[in-house]
Design an enzyme around this catalytic site. Sequence first.
Site, PDB file in Angstrom:
ATOM      1  CG  ASP A   6      -6.280   2.309  -7.616  1.00  0.00           C
ATOM      2  OD1 ASP A   6      -5.603   1.493  -6.962  1.00  0.00           O
ATOM      3  OD2 ASP A   6      -6.687   3.382  -7.148  1.00  0.00           O
ATOM      4  CD  GLU A  26      -3.086  -0.115  -0.020  1.00  0.00           C
ATOM      5  OE1 GLU A  26      -3.015   0.264  -1.212  1.00  0.00           O
ATOM      6  OE2 GLU A  26      -3.802  -1.047   0.350  1.00  0.00           O
ATOM      7  CG  HIS A  27      -0.111   4.972   0.429  1.00  0.00           C
ATOM      8  ND1 HIS A  27      -0.481   6.110  -0.249  1.00  0.00           N
ATOM      9  CD2 HIS A  27      -1.174   4.637   1.197  1.00  0.00           C
ATOM     10  CE1 HIS A  27      -1.704   6.471   0.124  1.00  0.00           C
ATOM     11  NE2 HIS A  27      -2.159   5.571   0.986  1.00  0.00           N
ATOM     12  CE1 TYR A  55      -2.612   7.703  -3.241  1.00  0.00           C
ATOM     13  CE2 TYR A  55      -1.771   9.385  -4.739  1.00  0.00           C
ATOM     14  CZ  TYR A  55      -1.929   8.056  -4.392  1.00  0.00           C
ATOM     15  OH  TYR A  55      -1.396   7.075  -5.195  1.00  0.00           O
ATOM     16  CB  SER A  57     -15.701   3.811  -7.287  1.00  0.00           C
ATOM     17  OG  SER A  57     -15.217   4.987  -6.684  1.00  0.00           O
TER      18      SER A  57
END
Length: 411
Positions: free
Chosen positions: A195, A60-61, A244, A150
Amino acid sequence: MKLHPLFIVSFFIVHCFIVHCSFFIVMPALDLALSQFQKSFHSSPQFIVRSPGRVNLLGEHVDYNDGWVLPVAIDRATYLAARKRDDDQLSIIAVDLDSHIQLPTSNFELPTWSRYPCGVAHVLREANLNVSGIDCAFSSDVPRGAGLSSSASVELAFAVAWQKLGEWSLSKMELAQLCQKAENEFVGVNCGIMDQFACAHGEIDHALLLDCRSLEWTPVPLPQGVAVVIADTTKRRELGKSEYNNRRAACEEASRLLGIKALRDISLEEFNKREHLLPPLIAKRARHVVEECDRTLMAVEALKRNDLESFGHAMNESHRTLRDLYEVSCMELDAMVSAAQSLEGCYGARLTGAGFGGCAVALVDASVAKDFEHELAKRYEKATGLKAEIYVCKASEGANILSDPSDPKGL
Ligand code: GLA
């Protein structure tokens, strides 16, 4: 004619029952996209695109630090019903938001959601690809702002639709890269490739290990007997975009001060020796990334040999450094993760995606998954007063045109 009072009373009861029940019937996203298309454009679409969300198991990240990530495309998706127009108008309906734009003729201020399809159209045109006029309606059951991508799923849905209409053909990775560019330049989130990559490349029953520098990737089979549980805190992301981008800037600063291209280029051992060169806050951020790169590679090996204890431990450690060093968790995510970690049958749990709200992911023994869901929801509500949405997800296919719209899941 006079109606009998009993008739009126029973009519009233039946009517209330119907209204009450229909209130709770949620139409699937595919049906919503399709029926809105038919209603608005008075014909059937030429095709329907299904484009999944994703959950990240580990890494993550780290994508914007050229590290390694392990996402899974999930069985929640955006559905886009589309047909070609003879002119160059883009007539796009976001069914879930009850909003319709028509470009280039709309002369009012465009809604925020339109940046996703319009950004994609723009980057495709910049790449000299034909973006034809389109009539379309889309709907999604990927919750928004929940860390399940999304946005990337909407971007990929449009890229795949325009590819079909324009009769050109790019690789999945090229489509993902163009969609990432659209998100960077039009939405203003300086995101990495994870993503869009996952939405494009999803494979049934597999996680996807991606090297974010070379862009080489391998499908990793999800072990039998294990359930990937998504636990939505229902707390939506706040300050996501600016925080972010700040985290990314801190990592770039750390790389500059350490004299390396990206944080993936320093081993944990070396980082331990040189950490003192960094200002304290930058050092904290960088330490999470360096540790996360290290543990993701080790944990993937553990997953391959079915060592779920070690993989789960790495997930727990990932949550710890995301919370304490990278500082992208929140009270709700911490409550969800510690409740999950305390339950029987849970190998490991962590926040997933950018953080600041949204979902946690847990790896759970499939034989106890139902009890786990139930107990986790109970404990989370007790700790926070919020109702969670918890479900076992299935690893699904990446964005594609549905050959048979009656089989919407791509499973
Ligand atoms: C968001 C971004 C990704 C990635 C994750 C954190 O989902 O879009 O590129 O950086 O956050 O791992």
